[in-house]
Design an enzyme around this catalytic site. Structure first.
Site, PDB file in Angstrom:
ATOM      1  N   ASP A 128     -12.085  81.874  19.555  1.00 13.14           N
ATOM      2  CA  ASP A 128     -12.147  83.146  19.521  1.00 13.14           C
ATOM      3  C   ASP A 128     -11.019  83.588  20.632  1.00 13.14           C
ATOM      4  OD1 ASP A 128     -14.910  83.601  17.749  1.00 13.14           O
ATOM      5  OD2 ASP A 128     -14.915  81.608  18.996  1.00 13.14           O
ATOM      6  N   GLU A 168      -8.546  78.926  13.649  1.00 20.06           N
ATOM      7  CA  GLU A 168      -7.487  79.971  13.168  1.00 20.06           C
ATOM      8  C   GLU A 168      -6.604  80.319  13.964  1.00 20.06           C
ATOM      9  OE1 GLU A 168      -9.852  83.608  12.014  1.00 20.06           O
ATOM     10  OE2 GLU A 168      -7.880  84.897  12.615  1.00 20.06           O
TER      11      GLU A 168
END
Length: 391
Positions: free
Chosen positions: A25, A281
């Site tokens: 994140d 990600e």
């Protein structure tokens, strides 16, 4: 008669990030915040609830200082007390837009301040990256939040022109091309980080994965198949497997620990390696831009929802591969994700490595084609300006 492009006042943006998946994140948010400042001229305040983890990927961050500025981004420690004391004051006035990264749930103090501001700031939920088709139909469509009565918009990164695109700094593709075409520069960078120089007879694999990946099985298969390989493993990756392989010795496979790298240096690791194993990600997107063959380990979700996302990505990524090579890549990637890389999967690994000479050009071309689309920061800023004009 020439038309003069409109001159916009710089946008102010508050970006909120909770650190949940270690570096995932905050990795995404930190890159994005810097890009909004550098490429879009925005004023960005980044609120983060875990400075200790943040400091691992950004060594200039002082974990003891609740407020600081790095690369033009104002970074604030996200605590309820600090938010209640300083938010929406003359010192930290309401921003043009408030972004909650990955549905991190804004503090009630912030929501109340937004609601009390006329017009309301643009409220965006920056979502996770997905290649699934449904994303196209829900991206960037404002809707009224039933709890507040304010408009809120889901903004999705993605792979099609109907999504927000991928995060990509201005000049990134040229920087990658220059670095990858200069062996001397690559070896100089490697030397600074204790990584052996490029050997044309050896495959270098950068390995960034979760601890449940079948790392030991991969290494033993590479050894059995006598594939001359070096695994470049950043500090802290797959600690259980690395500990178990402490005494591993092979004439074909070697392990090379890599010191913990900043985001800019990790990018160069991806650019110089021949194959990139990545996870989550942030490293996934950076591996796409690196244009080298890659194996993605997706974050596990309940009821195997992650495998649906993985399949959607593989479908898009492999669209221009031959059916045979698409199948080889898919089988290897899926086995890596379901932790099934064992004795019976040797042929799957053989097939993957046999396809590398074709997967390499494919990865490069796919990255270049994706780079034709507007990047995530550019699209988000245009969306915010459009919403402000409508308020």
């Amino acid at each position: 008669m020439m038309t003069t492009p409109p001159i916009h006042a710089p946008l102010s943006i508050d970006l909120f990030c909770r650190v949940i998946d270690n570096f995932g994140d905050i990795g995404v948010c930190w890159r994005f915040a810097r890009q909004l400042v550098r490429d879009q001229g925005c004023g960005v305040r980044l609120y983060v609830d875990d400075f200790k983890t943040f400091a691992r990927i950004e060594p200039r961050l002082d974990p003891a200082a609740p407020r600081q500025v790095i690369d033009g981004v104002t970074i604030l420690l996200w605590t309820e007390d600090a938010i209640g004391q300083f938010y929406n004051t003359p010192d930290l006035p309401m921003a043009d837009a408030v972004i909650e990264a990955f549905a991190c749930d804004l503090p009630q103090t912030v929501i109340a301040a937004m609601k009390a501001t006329t017009p309301n700031p643009v409220w965006v939920d920056l979502e996770y990256l997905s290649a699934e088709d449904w994303v196209d139909g829900v991206h960037a469509i404002p809707s009224t939040n039933p709890m507040t009565g304010m408009k809120k918009t889901l903004f999705f990164p993605g792979f099609t022109p109907r999504t927000g695109g991928l995060s990509r700094e201005v000049g990134l593709m040229d920087a990658i091309k220059t670095f990858q075409s200069d062996t001397t520069a690559q070896n100089a960078w490697r030397a600074r980080h204790g990584i052996p120089a490029i050997d044309p007879d050896t495959i270098d694999i950068s390995l960034f994965c979760y601890d449940n990946a079948p790392v030991a099985a991969l290494i033993r298969m590479l050894d059995r198949e006598q594939i001359k390989t070096r695994l470049l493993v950043p500090a802290g990756v797959a600690p259980t497997h690395m500990a178990a392989l402490n005494d591993f010795q092979s004439d074909h496979v070697s392990l090379h620990p890599v010191p913990f790298l900043t985001q800019d240096d990790y990018d160069k690791l991806l650019w110089t390696a021949h194959i990139n194993f990545v996870r989550g990600e942030d490293s996934f997107v950076r591996a796409i831009w690196a244009g080298r063959p890659m194996v993605w380990q997706i974050y596990v979700q309940e009821e195997n929802a992650h495998l649906v996302k993985l399949d959607a990505f593989l479908g898009r990524y492999s669209a221009n591969l031959s059916p045979q090579d698409a199948e080889k890549l898919a089988q290897f990637t899926i086995m890596w994700n379901v932790e099934a890389l064992g004795e019976g999967s040797t042929q799957v690994m053989r097939d993957f490595f046999e396809a590398l000479p074709r997967l390499g050009p494919h990865a490069r071309d796919w990255a270049r084609n994706l780079a034709e689309q507007a990047d995530l920061a550019d699209q988000l800023v245009r969306f915010i300006r459009n919403q402000k004009d409508q308020n």
